[in-house]
Design a protein around this motif. Structure first.
Motif, PDB file in Angstrom:
ATOM      1  N   GLU A 150       0.853  -1.185   0.000  1.00  0.00           N
ATOM      2  CA  GLU A 150       0.000   0.000   0.000  1.00  0.00           C
ATOM      3  C   GLU A 150       0.884   1.229   0.000  1.00  0.00           C
ATOM      4  O   GLU A 150       1.697   1.421   0.901  1.00  0.00           O
ATOM      5  CB  GLU A 150      -0.894  -0.009   1.241  1.00  0.00           C
ATOM      6  CG  GLU A 150      -1.894   1.089   1.259  1.00  0.00           C
ATOM      7  CD  GLU A 150      -2.824   0.968   2.452  1.00  0.00           C
ATOM      8  OE1 GLU A 150      -3.309   2.011   2.886  1.00  0.00           O
ATOM      9  OE2 GLU A 150      -3.045  -0.152   2.935  1.00  0.00           O
ATOM     10  N   PHE A 151       0.744   2.059  -1.024  1.00  0.00           N
ATOM     11  CA  PHE A 151       1.505   3.290  -1.123  1.00  0.00           C
ATOM     12  C   PHE A 151       0.652   4.422  -0.578  1.00  0.00           C
ATOM     13  O   PHE A 151      -0.466   4.645  -1.046  1.00  0.00           O
ATOM     14  CB  PHE A 151       1.883   3.576  -2.579  1.00  0.00           C
ATOM     15  CG  PHE A 151       2.820   2.556  -3.153  1.00  0.00           C
ATOM     16  CD1 PHE A 151       4.154   2.560  -2.804  1.00  0.00           C
ATOM     17  CD2 PHE A 151       2.363   1.592  -4.024  1.00  0.00           C
ATOM     18  CE1 PHE A 151       5.030   1.618  -3.326  1.00  0.00           C
ATOM     19  CE2 PHE A 151       3.218   0.658  -4.564  1.00  0.00           C
ATOM     20  CZ  PHE A 151       4.560   0.665  -4.204  1.00  0.00           C
ATOM     21  N   LYS A 152       1.184   5.158   0.390  1.00  0.00           N
ATOM     22  CA  LYS A 152       0.466   6.290   0.971  1.00  0.00           C
ATOM     23  C   LYS A 152       1.324   7.540   0.832  1.00  0.00           C
ATOM     24  O   LYS A 152       2.538   7.473   0.875  1.00  0.00           O
ATOM     25  CB  LYS A 152       0.170   6.050   2.446  1.00  0.00           C
ATOM     26  CG  LYS A 152      -0.840   4.970   2.706  1.00  0.00           C
ATOM     27  CD  LYS A 152      -1.133   4.871   4.190  1.00  0.00           C
ATOM     28  CE  LYS A 152      -2.205   3.851   4.452  1.00  0.00           C
ATOM     29  NZ  LYS A 152      -2.549   3.783   5.878  1.00  0.00           N
ATOM     30  N   GLY A 153       0.667   8.652   0.677  1.00  0.00           N
ATOM     31  CA  GLY A 153       1.379   9.917   0.610  1.00  0.00           C
ATOM     32  C   GLY A 153       1.574  10.391  -0.817  1.00  0.00           C
ATOM     33  O   GLY A 153       1.134   9.774  -1.779  1.00  0.00           O
ATOM     34  N   LYS A 154       2.236  11.519  -0.945  1.00  0.00           N
ATOM     35  CA  LYS A 154       2.449  12.121  -2.262  1.00  0.00           C
ATOM     36  C   LYS A 154       3.759  11.638  -2.862  1.00  0.00           C
ATOM     37  O   LYS A 154       4.695  11.301  -2.164  1.00  0.00           O
ATOM     38  CB  LYS A 154       2.470  13.634  -2.132  1.00  0.00           C
ATOM     39  CG  LYS A 154       1.146  14.199  -1.690  1.00  0.00           C
ATOM     40  CD  LYS A 154       1.205  15.696  -1.634  1.00  0.00           C
ATOM     41  CE  LYS A 154      -0.157  16.239  -1.261  1.00  0.00           C
ATOM     42  NZ  LYS A 154      -0.179  17.679  -1.235  1.00  0.00           N
ATOM     43  N   GLY A 155       3.800  11.643  -4.198  1.00  0.00           N
ATOM     44  CA  GLY A 155       5.033  11.340  -4.894  1.00  0.00           C
ATOM     45  C   GLY A 155       5.186   9.908  -5.370  1.00  0.00           C
ATOM     46  O   GLY A 155       6.212   9.558  -5.921  1.00  0.00           O
ATOM     47  N   PHE A 156       4.181   9.052  -5.162  1.00  0.00           N
ATOM     48  CA  PHE A 156       4.301   7.665  -5.593  1.00  0.00           C
ATOM     49  C   PHE A 156       3.834   7.435  -7.024  1.00  0.00           C
ATOM     50  O   PHE A 156       4.132   6.423  -7.611  1.00  0.00           O
ATOM     51  CB  PHE A 156       3.508   6.735  -4.661  1.00  0.00           C
ATOM     52  CG  PHE A 156       4.167   6.580  -3.320  1.00  0.00           C
ATOM     53  CD1 PHE A 156       5.316   5.820  -3.185  1.00  0.00           C
ATOM     54  CD2 PHE A 156       3.651   7.196  -2.197  1.00  0.00           C
ATOM     55  CE1 PHE A 156       5.932   5.665  -1.966  1.00  0.00           C
ATOM     56  CE2 PHE A 156       4.265   7.050  -0.971  1.00  0.00           C
ATOM     57  CZ  PHE A 156       5.406   6.291  -0.853  1.00  0.00           C
TER      58      PHE A 156
END
Length: 61
Positions: free
Chosen positions: A47-53
């Motif tokens: 699970e990718f969380k946050g900005k920039g992925f």
């Protein structure tokens, strides 16, 4: 310590076992005592969380 999933090809017994990286893989089924035990591999959820992925995201400067 990692947890590994095992299943017996002979009787179908299914279980998980905590083992160190240095431990050898289990081969003998604890249920039927045959050497038909195999590790079960499955996809690990990520699970990718946050900005920039993602390409459409912009990182803050």
């Amino acid at each position: 310590m990692p947890t590994y999933h095992y299943r017996c090809k002979n009787c179908g017994y299914d279980f998980t076992q905590e083992q160190s990286f240095e431990d050898s893989a289990l081969t003998v089924c604890p249920n039927c005592h045959e050497e038909q035990l195999r590790k079960v591999f499955s996809a690990v959820p990520i699970e990718f969380k946050g900005k920039g992925f993602y390409r459409t995201d912009h990182s803050s400067k």
